[in-house]
Design an enzyme around this catalytic site. Sequence first.
Site, PDB file in Angstrom:
ATOM      1  N   CYS A 255      -0.178   3.928   2.727  1.00 21.86           N
ATOM      2  CA  CYS A 255       0.257   3.682   4.101  1.00 21.86           C
ATOM      3  C   CYS A 255       1.754   3.922   4.269  1.00 21.86           C
ATOM      4  CB  CYS A 255      -0.058   2.239   4.502  1.00 21.86           C
ATOM      5  SG  CYS A 255      -1.783   1.764   4.359  1.00 21.86           S
ATOM      6  N   ASP A 256       2.532   3.378   3.346  1.00 18.88           N
ATOM      7  CA  ASP A 256       3.974   3.283   3.565  1.00 18.88           C
ATOM      8  C   ASP A 256       4.823   4.140   2.635  1.00 18.88           C
ATOM      9  OD1 ASP A 256       3.283   1.411   5.490  1.00 18.88           O
ATOM     10  OD2 ASP A 256       3.400  -0.252   4.074  1.00 18.88           O
TER      11      ASP A 256
ATOM     12  N   CYS B  50       0.846  -1.201   0.000  1.00 21.03           N
ATOM     13  CA  CYS B  50       0.000   0.000   0.000  1.00 21.03           C
ATOM     14  C   CYS B  50       0.879   1.248   0.000  1.00 21.03           C
ATOM     15  CB  CYS B  50      -0.927   0.013   1.219  1.00 21.03           C
ATOM     16  SG  CYS B  50      -1.930   1.517   1.348  1.00 21.03           S
TER      17      CYS B  50
END
Length: 521
Positions: free
Chosen positions: A347-348, A344
């Site tokens: 997210c990261d 993702c």
Amino acid sequence: MLDKNILDQVRGIFASLKSDLLFSAEYASDDSHAAELHAFLDDFTSTSDSLRVEYTESAGAPLSFQLMKDGLPTGVRFRGIPNGHEFTSLLLAVLNADGQGKNLPDETIMRRIKGLKGNIDLKTYVSLTCTNCPDVVQALNVMALVNPRISHEMVDGGLFQDEVSSLNIQGVPAVYVNGEALHVGRGDLGMLLSELEDKVGSDADDNGSPIERSFDLIVVGGGPAGVSAAIYSARKGLKVAVVAERVGGQVNDTTGIENLISVPETDGTRLAADLRRHLESYPIEVFEHRKVNHVSLREARKCIAVKGGETFTAPAVIIATGASWRKLNVDDESRYIGHGVHFCQHCDGPFYKGRNVAVIGGGNSGLEAAIDLAGICSHVSVFEFGDTLRADNVLQDKARSIDNLEIFTNSQTTRVIGDGKKLTAITVKDRTTDQERELAFDGIFVQIGLASNTDAFKDELELTERHEIKVDEYCRTAIPGVYAAGDVSNVPYKQIVVAMGEGAKAALSAFDDRLRGVVKP
């Protein structure tokens, strides 16, 4: 420290508190954030007579506080000051400790939480700006409140950067259990509970009496296909159950959605919430966070057994369990998930600002990820297995217009390489020459499509070579009374709008079979 309007809102939320709740806070005398913690907790506890705070100065103590109820620890601790997105986690922790809150689990999920083996020490490293972190923190706080052998600590990575660096955390939320990595990225109660069961073991199926539930029709799966099937079936007057890991399914992990006809623009979070609202407008019983253990589909009365000793029976079952992100399935991939291997970019991706990354996969999700990452990374390389990109032309045009984004086709990722702590490189084979080369990257984002979630049904139903459930044009399987719809089936084109239509079709076929006596009530 807290805004007056926020404090007034919190007073309203806490007006019904009944328990004696204490924040037991500690900090080192030389901690530069001690005054901020004082101001935060003093303001927060001023919102209810049921809330108190006590402070302890201790040499070397980390800035933290634990939640106590009626003089006893609840197992919930916050290391740092839970402002930003984690403020909601603190609110819910207080409400849940008092026995309130819509996020408290039902009987079966509580049984599973209580069935986890041993003493479990959980830590979740977060960023206060992370929108996905609160879901994980709140779920694990609930587990700590339900099971006295579980403790959970939220850790603000911004305040404890040395600790984050020593653990080589490159994505949040990052969950550790008894000192070992457990989970990175988005998660919910069902997902985290399943991971814990796999990690520490469970006695859930052996605790208490079996729970049996009977319906006219069971829908297994809560994504677009499952919700559509449930609504169409409920409108026929049937007693319907939805048994799912989460309502919305894979939609929850989708970003921009611009091809759902009549809805010009939405996103996965909003669409999942809309699906839930539509379900709730009908007398449909929803059993979320369920993990299917075993199915028996060949008898007239079908049976779906889930973790926790709960079984569902009905004469008809619609399987709509969707699909999950595929992994590369190469050496050391699992070892470096969360430490250079990610799924993702939202997210990261921020952890890779100014760094060199790769995206594996040239479909829509791959190019969307690459375009997003190009805005913050120094360079992005896209590797596509096929000889052409599979993404929509508009995405291809956009990707090719970005200077720091490079695209390679006929490229197979064959190996993940790391130094024992984090990913350092991958090997990529040129499929036209069979030559391999090792390429250094700080991180990779895997976007290679979906795999149908059919493991629970493989011994009962015929599957295709791609492990999809075989259905006819009416969504019927080879077993009367059993239907499949959406991404789990062999229907072409894995699209939200297609899944919704297939779910409706499966429901109509099931009802038609009921009228014709193929399915007997």
